[in-house]
Design an enzyme around this catalytic site. Structure first.
Site, PDB file in Angstrom:
ATOM      1  N   ASP A   1      -3.340 -17.919  -0.268  1.00 40.62           N
ATOM      2  CA  ASP A   1      -4.677 -18.658  -1.002  1.00 40.62           C
ATOM      3  C   ASP A   1      -5.138 -19.893  -0.312  1.00 40.62           C
ATOM      4  O   ASP A   1      -6.518 -19.987  -0.379  1.00 40.62           O
ATOM      5  CB  ASP A   1      -3.658 -19.319  -2.259  1.00 40.62           C
ATOM      6  CG  ASP A   1      -2.372 -20.136  -2.010  1.00 40.62           C
ATOM      7  OD1 ASP A   1      -2.043 -20.380  -1.087  1.00 40.62           O
ATOM      8  OD2 ASP A   1      -1.949 -20.486  -3.138  1.00 40.62           O
TER       9      ASP A   1
ATOM     10  N   ASP B   1      -6.548  -6.898   3.736  1.00 41.92           N
ATOM     11  CA  ASP B   1      -7.641  -6.392   3.231  1.00 41.92           C
ATOM     12  C   ASP B   1      -8.431  -7.393   2.592  1.00 41.92           C
ATOM     13  O   ASP B   1      -9.740  -7.295   2.751  1.00 41.92           O
ATOM     14  CB  ASP B   1      -7.265  -5.512   2.109  1.00 41.92           C
ATOM     15  CG  ASP B   1      -7.950  -4.680   1.380  1.00 41.92           C
ATOM     16  OD1 ASP B   1      -9.122  -4.176   1.925  1.00 41.92           O
ATOM     17  OD2 ASP B   1      -7.982  -4.412   0.110  1.00 41.92           O
TER      18      ASP B   1
ATOM     19  N   LYS C   1       2.672 -15.541   2.037  1.00 40.08           N
ATOM     20  CA  LYS C   1       3.155 -16.123   0.600  1.00 40.08           C
ATOM     21  C   LYS C   1       4.505 -16.455   0.650  1.00 40.08           C
ATOM     22  O   LYS C   1       5.191 -16.044  -0.393  1.00 40.08           O
ATOM     23  CB  LYS C   1       2.551 -15.357  -0.205  1.00 40.08           C
ATOM     24  CG  LYS C   1       2.719 -15.764  -1.783  1.00 40.08           C
ATOM     25  CD  LYS C   1       1.538 -16.756  -1.884  1.00 40.08           C
ATOM     26  CE  LYS C   1       1.493 -17.534  -3.220  1.00 40.08           C
ATOM     27  NZ  LYS C   1       0.344 -18.693  -3.488  1.00 40.08           N
TER      28      LYS C   1
ATOM     29  N   ASP D   1     -12.283  -8.610   4.279  1.00 35.36           N
ATOM     30  CA  ASP D   1     -13.564  -8.393   3.816  1.00 35.36           C
ATOM     31  C   ASP D   1     -14.215  -9.939   3.448  1.00 35.36           C
ATOM     32  O   ASP D   1     -15.573 -10.264   3.504  1.00 35.36           O
ATOM     33  CB  ASP D   1     -13.310  -7.895   2.125  1.00 35.36           C
ATOM     34  CG  ASP D   1     -13.254  -6.303   2.737  1.00 35.36           C
ATOM     35  OD1 ASP D   1     -13.941  -5.961   3.842  1.00 35.36           O
ATOM     36  OD2 ASP D   1     -12.868  -5.470   1.809  1.00 35.36           O
TER      37      ASP D   1
ATOM     38  N   TYR E   1       0.830  -1.100   0.004  1.00 31.95           N
ATOM     39  CA  TYR E   1      -0.019  -0.104  -0.102  1.00 31.95           C
ATOM     40  C   TYR E   1       0.737   1.481  -0.052  1.00 31.95           C
ATOM     41  O   TYR E   1       0.281   2.489  -0.434  1.00 31.95           O
ATOM     42  CB  TYR E   1      -1.089   0.100   1.166  1.00 31.95           C
ATOM     43  CG  TYR E   1      -2.191  -0.750   1.110  1.00 31.95           C
ATOM     44  CD1 TYR E   1      -2.288  -2.047   0.676  1.00 31.95           C
ATOM     45  CD2 TYR E   1      -3.301  -0.019   1.226  1.00 31.95           C
ATOM     46  CE1 TYR E   1      -3.682  -2.558   0.574  1.00 31.95           C
ATOM     47  CE2 TYR E   1      -4.409  -0.423   1.306  1.00 31.95           C
ATOM     48  CZ  TYR E   1      -4.778  -1.954   0.661  1.00 31.95           C
ATOM     49  OH  TYR E   1      -5.930  -2.338   0.510  1.00 31.95           O
TER      50      TYR E   1
HETATM   51  C1  IPM Z   1     -10.626  -1.347   3.793  1.00 37.80           C
HETATM   52  C2  IPM Z   1     -10.614  -0.421   2.441  1.00 37.80           C
HETATM   53  C3  IPM Z   1      -9.388   0.324   2.181  1.00 37.80           C
HETATM   54  C4  IPM Z   1      -8.176  -0.353   2.140  1.00 37.80           C
HETATM   55  C5  IPM Z   1      -9.648   1.170   1.023  1.00 37.80           C
HETATM   56  C6  IPM Z   1     -10.792   2.033   0.889  1.00 37.80           C
HETATM   57  C7  IPM Z   1      -8.453   2.021   0.633  1.00 37.80           C
HETATM   58  O1  IPM Z   1     -10.915  -1.302   1.563  1.00 37.80           O
HETATM   59  O2  IPM Z   1     -10.257  -0.305   4.913  1.00 37.80           O
HETATM   60  O3  IPM Z   1     -10.544  -2.454   3.897  1.00 37.80           O
HETATM   61  O4  IPM Z   1      -7.982  -0.975   1.085  1.00 37.80           O
HETATM   62  O5  IPM Z   1      -7.540  -0.620   3.045  1.00 37.80           O
HETATM   63 MN    MN Z   2     -10.986  -3.473   2.150  1.00 32.51          MN
END
Ligand code: IPM
Ligand code: MN
Length: 366
Positions: free
Chosen positions: A228, A252, A195, A256, A144
């Site tokens: 993975d 990330d 990884k 999610d 990032y």
């Molecule tokens: C999160 C979001 C952020 C990230 C984006 C919006 C920059 O997806 O907080 O997970 O990728 O960290």
């Molecule tokens: Mn995210």
């Protein structure tokens, strides 16, 4: 009387509606515990672009700097979707905030009450007891933020884009310490995801985590998993994990994935802890719901406020050291939801409650 000094950044979409609920819950708990709230509200995200020409104006940063923590709503929406990626509210507000306050430790509880298991794509059959895991994600390093990060024209009409994944041992050690502390406070099982069959940063990650656990918490059960495989295992049987721990980009994606497996984004909170201490000697932190701005229901008072309320509970726990008050809020949310008050995201066929109904149910159980 102790004073809770924090910045409130409601943002866009449902942000302001659910923030109002969180503030009412905080006021109630403060009154009960003889504490005083001292918060300042500031614009962030799309509304800040409209009002100040920047997703994270200096005036908002100043409000955050004088506070002990940040309670964040959510940012973004269709109105700002056509801006260049770098200027979009999510990226232009969140990434600089993470950098400005060195918010290196992202803690996302993946909690699903057994009663809500049908909201998960795994359904009650696969997760009869719900889900209770936590994901720890490194948040200020890796691909990032690594330099060089650029796009340039090459001879012969070609174009080159570079992102750089970098980790220093010291960065891995400090996030490993957060993962270790979290595992110690829970089921004592830590799964570190990398990884290492391909990436140098992952080889260092694995080696550093192994050393750190051996030195600081040999009682923990430490396992390592390739990312993975971790993605597959999470979808198959999330409860095989206790604390899932990984670097920025893997985190990330996995956090999610964990969120969707946990049924509703409206129930999930998160904490991003900084390297620095606040005026109370506790970690400065930013607390935000896992879900987004939900533009389709914004302004209709239908959004589930639980994630925002639970984020406020995490703020009390980590940045103010108020474990009992944090637990009281978490229990109140649990009682309200289990008692049958359900916003549309968790209603599956039963009567749909509004944001306000949910607030009243939470306040009643407090
Ligand atoms: C999160 C979001 C952020 C990230 C984006 C919006 C920059 O997806 O907080 O997970 O990728 O960290
Ligand atoms: Mn995210």
């Amino acid at each position: 009387m102790s004073t809770l000094k924090f910045a409130v950044l409601p943002g866009d979409g449902i942000g302001p509606e659910v923030m109002e609920v969180a503030l009412n819950v905080l006021s109630t708990i403060a009154a009960k515990e003889n504490m005083q709230l001292d918060y300042k509200t500031a614009d962030v995200g799309g509304i800040a672009i409209d009002n100040h020409g920047s997703a994270l104006p200096d005036s908002t940063l100043e409000v955050c700097k004088t506070a002990d923590a940040i309670l964040f709503g959510s940012v973004g929406g269709p109105k700002w979707e056509n801006l260049p990626p770098k200027e979009q509210p999510e990226r232009a507000a969140l990434l600089p905030l993470r950098k400005a306050f060195s918010l290196f430790a992202n803690i996302r509880p993946g909690l699903l009450y057994a009663e809500l298991a049908e909201a998960s794509p795994l359904k009650t059959e696969r997760i009869p007891n719900g889900i209770d895991i936590v994901c720890i994600r490194e948040l200020t390093g890796g691909i990032y933020f690594g330099q060089p990060k650029e796009t340039k024209d090459l001879e012969g009409d070609d174009i080159l884009a570079i992102d750089t994944m970098i980790y220093k041992k010291s960065e891995i050690e400090r996030i490993a310490d957060v993962a270790i502390a979290t595992a110690k406070s829970r089921g004592k099982r830590l799964c570190s995801v990398d990884k290492a069959n391909v990436l140098e940063t992952s080889v260092l990650w694995r080696q550093t985590v192994t050393e750190r656990v051996a030195a600081k918490a040999p009682e923990l059960e430490l396992t390592h998993m390739y990312v993975d495989n971790a993605a597959m295992q999470l979808a198959r049987d999330p409860n095989q994990f206790d604390v899932l721990f990984t670097e920025n980009m893997f985190g990330d994606i996995l956090s999610d994935e964990m969120a969707v497996i946990c049924g509703s984004l409206g129930m999930l909170a998160s904490a991003s802890l900084g390297a620095g201490k606040n005026s109370l000697g506790k970690p400065f932190g930013l607390y935000e719901p896992a879900g987004g701005t939900a533009p389709d229901i914004a302004g209709k008072i239908l959004a589930n406020p639980c994630a925002q309320v639970l984020s406020a509970a995490l703020m009390l726990r980590y940045s103010f050291g108020l474990e009992e008050a944090a637990t009281a809020i978490e229990k109140a949310v649990e009682t309200a939801v289990k008692g049958g008050t359900r916003t549309s995201d968790i209603a599956f066929g039963s009567e749909v409650a509004s944001t306000k109904d949910m607030e009243l149910a939470i306040l009643a159980s407090l």
